[in-house]
Scaffold this motif. Structure first.
Motif, PDB file in Angstrom:
ATOM      1  N   GLN A  33       7.085   7.342 -13.205  1.00  0.00           N
ATOM      2  CA  GLN A  33       6.497   7.412 -11.881  1.00  0.00           C
ATOM      3  C   GLN A  33       5.236   6.556 -11.893  1.00  0.00           C
ATOM      4  O   GLN A  33       4.251   6.910 -12.531  1.00  0.00           O
ATOM      5  N   LEU A  34       5.301   5.422 -11.224  1.00  0.00           N
ATOM      6  CA  LEU A  34       4.168   4.508 -11.193  1.00  0.00           C
ATOM      7  C   LEU A  34       3.440   4.627  -9.869  1.00  0.00           C
ATOM      8  O   LEU A  34       4.059   4.688  -8.814  1.00  0.00           O
ATOM      9  N   ARG A  35       2.132   4.644  -9.946  1.00  0.00           N
ATOM     10  CA  ARG A  35       1.303   4.642  -8.750  1.00  0.00           C
ATOM     11  C   ARG A  35       0.416   3.420  -8.828  1.00  0.00           C
ATOM     12  O   ARG A  35      -0.126   3.105  -9.875  1.00  0.00           O
ATOM     13  N   TYR A  36       0.278   2.731  -7.731  1.00  0.00           N
ATOM     14  CA  TYR A  36      -0.578   1.568  -7.723  1.00  0.00           C
ATOM     15  C   TYR A  36      -1.240   1.419  -6.369  1.00  0.00           C
ATOM     16  O   TYR A  36      -0.789   1.970  -5.379  1.00  0.00           O
ATOM     17  N   GLU A  37      -2.302   0.672  -6.367  1.00  0.00           N
ATOM     18  CA  GLU A  37      -3.004   0.331  -5.141  1.00  0.00           C
ATOM     19  C   GLU A  37      -3.341  -1.147  -5.220  1.00  0.00           C
ATOM     20  O   GLU A  37      -3.597  -1.675  -6.302  1.00  0.00           O
ATOM     21  N   HIS A  38      -3.348  -1.807  -4.078  1.00  0.00           N
ATOM     22  CA  HIS A  38      -3.773  -3.203  -4.051  1.00  0.00           C
ATOM     23  C   HIS A  38      -5.273  -3.259  -4.258  1.00  0.00           C
ATOM     24  O   HIS A  38      -6.019  -2.455  -3.710  1.00  0.00           O
TER      25      HIS A  38
END
Length: 110
Positions: A27-32
């Motif tokens: 489960q990957l979470r990212y933000e720009h």
């Protein structure tokens, strides 16, 4: 000799429950990154990056090193090189950063 526990396992819908339990997708979470990163990218190209627990270091085509927090805010800018940054590396304590460049120089420091 075949493992008796594997006799009843075959690929397909019958074992879909088994496959989902053993092969969990990460489960990957990212933000720009925003803030100063957009301005940096509007005027230069990123050639390398290095991560520490506290900071992100970006090396650029113009020989600059941008030190950013994880929200993308520039904390510090280093202009020690005249040409493209090839690589960046933090020491094991993540207190010092080393850089090497197309200008045939290696720089290090805190």
């Amino acid at each position: 000799m075949q493992d008796p526990g594997l006799d009843n396992i075959s690929p397909g819908p019958a074992n879909e429950h088994y496959n989902h339990q053993t092969k969990k997708e990460p489960q990957l979470r990212y933000e720009h990154l925003g803030s100063d990163v957009q301005n940096i990218l509007a005027h230069d190209k990123v050639t390398c990056l290095c991560l520490s627990d506290k900071i992100l270091a970006l090396g650029t085509e113009l020989g600059r090193i941008h030190l950013l927090d994880y929200s993308g805010n520039e904390v510090r800018r280093l202009e020690n090189h005249q040409k493209r940054i090839n690589d960046l590396s933090f020491d094991k304590d993540e207190e010092n950063l080393a850089s090497c460049s197309e200008d045939s120089t290696v720089q290090g420091g805190g």
